[in-house]
Design a protein around this motif. Structure first.
Motif, PDB file in Angstrom:
ATOM      1  N   LEU A  52       1.084  -1.008  -0.180  1.00 36.96           N
ATOM      2  CA  LEU A  52       0.349   0.002   0.082  1.00 36.96           C
ATOM      3  C   LEU A  52       0.889   1.260   0.159  1.00 36.96           C
ATOM      4  O   LEU A  52       2.053   1.110   0.972  1.00 36.96           O
ATOM      5  N   GLN A  53       0.393   2.190  -1.173  1.00 39.86           N
ATOM      6  CA  GLN A  53       1.765   3.214  -1.129  1.00 39.86           C
ATOM      7  C   GLN A  53       3.201   2.706  -1.393  1.00 39.86           C
ATOM      8  O   GLN A  53       3.942   4.025  -0.186  1.00 39.86           O
ATOM      9  N   GLY A  54       3.634   2.070  -1.479  1.00 40.47           N
ATOM     10  CA  GLY A  54       5.043   1.494  -1.521  1.00 40.47           C
ATOM     11  C   GLY A  54       5.591   1.034  -0.339  1.00 40.47           C
ATOM     12  O   GLY A  54       6.482   0.460  -0.654  1.00 40.47           O
ATOM     13  N   GLN A  55       4.573   0.951   0.659  1.00 42.26           N
ATOM     14  CA  GLN A  55       5.162   0.027   0.965  1.00 42.26           C
ATOM     15  C   GLN A  55       4.321  -1.497   1.722  1.00 42.26           C
ATOM     16  O   GLN A  55       2.997  -1.636   1.574  1.00 42.26           O
ATOM     17  N   MET A  56       5.596  -2.616   2.079  1.00 39.60           N
ATOM     18  CA  MET A  56       4.828  -3.352   1.675  1.00 39.60           C
ATOM     19  C   MET A  56       4.738  -4.200   3.237  1.00 39.60           C
ATOM     20  O   MET A  56       5.377  -3.320   4.249  1.00 39.60           O
ATOM     21  N   ASP A  57       3.590  -4.543   3.882  1.00 35.82           N
ATOM     22  CA  ASP A  57       3.299  -5.452   4.571  1.00 35.82           C
ATOM     23  C   ASP A  57       2.701  -6.716   4.685  1.00 35.82           C
ATOM     24  O   ASP A  57       2.748  -7.082   3.826  1.00 35.82           O
ATOM     25  N   MET A  58       3.322  -7.402   5.828  1.00 33.54           N
ATOM     26  CA  MET A  58       2.671  -9.183   5.888  1.00 33.54           C
ATOM     27  C   MET A  58       2.612  -9.618   7.336  1.00 33.54           C
ATOM     28  O   MET A  58       2.356  -8.139   7.860  1.00 33.54           O
ATOM     29  N   LEU A  59       1.362 -10.586   7.419  1.00 38.51           N
ATOM     30  CA  LEU A  59       0.714 -10.954   8.773  1.00 38.51           C
ATOM     31  C   LEU A  59       0.952 -12.167   8.810  1.00 38.51           C
ATOM     32  O   LEU A  59       0.655 -13.388   7.506  1.00 38.51           O
ATOM     33  N   PRO A  60       2.351 -12.950   9.256  1.00 41.95           N
ATOM     34  CA  PRO A  60       2.631 -14.592   9.628  1.00 41.95           C
ATOM     35  C   PRO A  60       1.712 -15.179  10.578  1.00 41.95           C
ATOM     36  O   PRO A  60       1.567 -14.635  11.994  1.00 41.95           O
ATOM     37  N   LEU A  61       1.239 -15.692   9.967  1.00 40.52           N
ATOM     38  CA  LEU A  61       0.671 -17.228  10.866  1.00 40.52           C
ATOM     39  C   LEU A  61       1.795 -18.648  10.778  1.00 40.52           C
ATOM     40  O   LEU A  61       1.784 -18.589   9.747  1.00 40.52           O
ATOM     41  N   CYS A 111       8.441 -11.957  11.842  1.00 39.78           N
ATOM     42  CA  CYS A 111       8.839 -13.550  11.182  1.00 39.78           C
ATOM     43  C   CYS A 111       9.622 -12.800   9.861  1.00 39.78           C
ATOM     44  O   CYS A 111       9.738 -12.642   8.787  1.00 39.78           O
ATOM     45  N   GLY A 112      11.320 -13.784   9.975  1.00 40.07           N
ATOM     46  CA  GLY A 112      11.946 -13.343   9.629  1.00 40.07           C
ATOM     47  C   GLY A 112      12.253 -14.055   8.631  1.00 40.07           C
ATOM     48  O   GLY A 112      12.574 -13.530   7.132  1.00 40.07           O
ATOM     49  N   SER A 113      12.011 -15.427   8.839  1.00 41.27           N
ATOM     50  CA  SER A 113      12.111 -16.727   7.204  1.00 41.27           C
ATOM     51  C   SER A 113      10.774 -16.276   6.877  1.00 41.27           C
ATOM     52  O   SER A 113      10.898 -15.811   5.372  1.00 41.27           O
ATOM     53  N   GLY A 114       9.605 -15.076   7.292  1.00 38.69           N
ATOM     54  CA  GLY A 114       8.822 -14.841   6.284  1.00 38.69           C
ATOM     55  C   GLY A 114       8.881 -13.743   5.448  1.00 38.69           C
ATOM     56  O   GLY A 114       8.964 -14.190   4.068  1.00 38.69           O
ATOM     57  N   ALA A 115       9.947 -13.197   6.188  1.00 37.25           N
ATOM     58  CA  ALA A 115      10.130 -11.812   5.046  1.00 37.25           C
ATOM     59  C   ALA A 115      11.503 -11.811   3.756  1.00 37.25           C
ATOM     60  O   ALA A 115      11.373 -11.444   3.422  1.00 37.25           O
ATOM     61  N   LEU A 116      12.019 -12.979   4.379  1.00 38.41           N
ATOM     62  CA  LEU A 116      12.516 -13.546   3.416  1.00 38.41           C
ATOM     63  C   LEU A 116      11.966 -14.474   2.070  1.00 38.41           C
ATOM     64  O   LEU A 116      12.771 -13.941   1.075  1.00 38.41           O
ATOM     65  N   ALA A 117      10.796 -15.334   2.911  1.00 35.13           N
ATOM     66  CA  ALA A 117      10.657 -15.668   1.884  1.00 35.13           C
ATOM     67  C   ALA A 117      10.101 -14.701   0.742  1.00 35.13           C
ATOM     68  O   ALA A 117       9.659 -14.679  -0.518  1.00 35.13           O
ATOM     69  N   LEU A 118       9.189 -13.987   1.397  1.00 37.25           N
ATOM     70  CA  LEU A 118       7.975 -12.688   0.469  1.00 37.25           C
ATOM     71  C   LEU A 118       9.397 -12.063  -0.402  1.00 37.25           C
ATOM     72  O   LEU A 118       9.441 -11.580  -1.396  1.00 37.25           O
ATOM     73  N   LYS A 131      15.845  -6.008  -5.274  1.00 37.17           N
ATOM     74  CA  LYS A 131      17.614  -6.772  -4.334  1.00 37.17           C
ATOM     75  C   LYS A 131      16.521  -6.430  -3.178  1.00 37.17           C
ATOM     76  O   LYS A 131      17.735  -6.603  -1.964  1.00 37.17           O
ATOM     77  N   SER A 132      16.156  -5.344  -2.847  1.00 40.43           N
ATOM     78  CA  SER A 132      16.361  -4.713  -1.379  1.00 40.43           C
ATOM     79  C   SER A 132      14.805  -4.392  -1.202  1.00 40.43           C
ATOM     80  O   SER A 132      14.133  -3.742  -2.012  1.00 40.43           O
ATOM     81  N   PHE A 133      14.389  -4.898   0.726  1.00 35.79           N
ATOM     82  CA  PHE A 133      13.063  -4.961   0.936  1.00 35.79           C
ATOM     83  C   PHE A 133      12.424  -4.037   1.904  1.00 35.79           C
ATOM     84  O   PHE A 133      13.608  -4.583   2.736  1.00 35.79           O
ATOM     85  N   THR A 134      12.063  -3.683   2.110  1.00 37.31           N
ATOM     86  CA  THR A 134      11.817  -3.569   3.389  1.00 37.31           C
ATOM     87  C   THR A 134       9.830  -3.017   3.081  1.00 37.31           C
ATOM     88  O   THR A 134       9.394  -3.374   3.616  1.00 37.31           O
ATOM     89  N   ILE A 135      10.342  -4.392   4.493  1.00 39.72           N
ATOM     90  CA  ILE A 135       8.524  -5.005   5.075  1.00 39.72           C
ATOM     91  C   ILE A 135       8.185  -4.886   6.723  1.00 39.72           C
ATOM     92  O   ILE A 135       9.306  -5.166   7.516  1.00 39.72           O
ATOM     93  N   MET A 136       7.409  -3.996   6.337  1.00 38.17           N
ATOM     94  CA  MET A 136       6.343  -3.824   7.635  1.00 38.17           C
ATOM     95  C   MET A 136       5.894  -5.044   8.632  1.00 38.17           C
ATOM     96  O   MET A 136       5.068  -5.535   7.577  1.00 38.17           O
ATOM     97  N   GLN A 137       6.076  -5.220   9.930  1.00 35.76           N
ATOM     98  CA  GLN A 137       6.002  -6.775  10.355  1.00 35.76           C
ATOM     99  C   GLN A 137       4.297  -6.546  11.481  1.00 35.76           C
ATOM    100  O   GLN A 137       4.401  -4.994  11.570  1.00 35.76           O
ATOM    101  N   PRO A 138       3.957  -6.597  11.616  1.00 35.71           N
ATOM    102  CA  PRO A 138       2.578  -6.569  13.212  1.00 35.71           C
ATOM    103  C   PRO A 138       3.439  -5.867  13.959  1.00 35.71           C
ATOM    104  O   PRO A 138       1.883  -5.376  14.059  1.00 35.71           O
ATOM    105  N   SER A 139       4.277  -6.429  14.368  1.00 36.99           N
ATOM    106  CA  SER A 139       4.327  -4.692  15.574  1.00 36.99           C
ATOM    107  C   SER A 139       4.792  -3.831  15.226  1.00 36.99           C
ATOM    108  O   SER A 139       5.146  -2.675  16.272  1.00 36.99           O
ATOM    109  N   GLY A 140       4.371  -3.142  13.891  1.00 39.80           N
ATOM    110  CA  GLY A 140       4.889  -1.805  13.452  1.00 39.80           C
ATOM    111  C   GLY A 140       6.930  -1.572  13.293  1.00 39.80           C
ATOM    112  O   GLY A 140       6.946  -0.589  13.624  1.00 39.80           O
ATOM    113  N   SER A 141       6.677  -2.601  13.809  1.00 37.94           N
ATOM    114  CA  SER A 141       8.514  -2.230  13.443  1.00 37.94           C
ATOM    115  C   SER A 141       8.935  -3.279  12.118  1.00 37.94           C
ATOM    116  O   SER A 141       8.675  -4.632  11.384  1.00 37.94           O
TER     117      SER A 141
END
Length: 301
Positions: free
Chosen positions: A213-222, A237-244, A255-265
């Protein structure tokens, strides 16, 4: 009643309990972890057992975990800092100087100089090659990057908007949130997806709903871990961020990604080559939450 020393960490919010392995059999590690992770005990999203001498981490379910690996980097840095502080105190006594009282500064902390930087190499359950950990900062807050040599990784499009990424030690189903909206009951949906794609026997499986959304990738991992019989909507989820990152790199480039986690970090993932080998770095904050001893009832299935 077993008594175990522990430390509790927040690698980007993904609360992790770390215990010394002390020769504990894997089955006993599983049972102890199940007890310790309950809300009535220590609470947390995952647990691992550290062999300090061997510089190794075994997750309670034998799975692979990047965030727990990053927490071990902070743990090792904290131990080294405390050891250095003890040696400095001993030298101060020998020289007749008045050292700081231990109860006034139980953890080394920032002193106004440049941030501490240390590097470690550890073995991690589920991953075939050593994991490098680049640690910066001071207790109780660090930034830790896990640097991995990537093996051949299978990325499979299994349905429209769904990719399956098989990493060593954990597999991830990635669901494009623009096509597959987050369900009301994520736990039931994840269980159905694991069954549909024949993943019930995997050591660990993540089901990840992601979107941009608006250039920011986020994810919800279970994440489901078979041997600990645990399911958590994880805060990160670090391995989930890597997989994504690997999946998006294949389908959309980059080659470079910033992925927002549910924690807000956010977690920063970089893909690169070193000596002709494919590599990845997963970087983010790690903080120490608590440490001490826990008394657990006799472990039972």
């Amino acid at each position: 009643m077993p008594t175990l020393p522990f430390s509790k960490w927040s690698p980007g919010g993904n609360t992790t309990l770390l215990f010394p392995s002390n020769g504990l059999a894997p089955a006993l590690q599983c049972r102890l972890a199940r007890q310790a992770l309950t809300e009535s005990c220590l609470g947390g999203e995952q647990a691992g057992f550290v062999n300090f001498e061997a510089r190794s981490l075994r997750m309670a379910g034998g799975e692979f975990c990047i965030n727990a690996s990053r927490a071990v980097g902070a743990l090792l840095a904290c131990a080294d800092d405390c050891r250095q502080r003890t040696e400095d105190t001993a030298r101060a006594y020998e020289s007749g100087a008045q050292p700081a009282k231990p109860d006034k500064a139980p953890l080394p902390a920032a002193t106004g100089g440049s941030a501490l930087q240390q590097c470690y190499t550890i073995g991690v359950s589920g991953w075939q090659s050593p994991v490098q950990l680049r640690v910066r900062g001071y207790a109780p807050y660090w930034r830790v990057e896990a640097i991995l040599q990537l093996p051949d990784i299978t990325i499979q499009r299994v349905a429209e908007g769904i990719h399956l990424v098989r990493l060593p030690g954990i597999s991830h189903l990635l669901l494009d949130g623009h096509i597959h909206s987050q369900p009301e009951d994520c736990y039931a949906a994840a269980a159905l997806l694991r069954e549909r794609y024949d993943l019930k026997q995997e050591a660990a499986v993540g089901v990840i709903w992601w979107r941009t959304l608006q250039g920011q990738m986020d994810m919800l991992p279970l994440v489901h871990v078979r041997d600990t019989r645990s399911d958590y909507l994880e805060s990160a989820c670090g391995s989930g961020a890597l997989a994504l990152a690997l999946s998006r790199s294949q389908t959309a480039g980059g080659k470079s990604f910033t992925i927002m986690q549910p924690s807000g970090s956010p977690l920063d993932v970089r893909l690169f080559s070193e000596g002709g080998e494919p590599m990845a770095g997963v970087d983010g904050p790690v903080s120490l939450v608590a440490r001490g001893q826990v008394w657990l009832p006799d472990a039972a299935d």
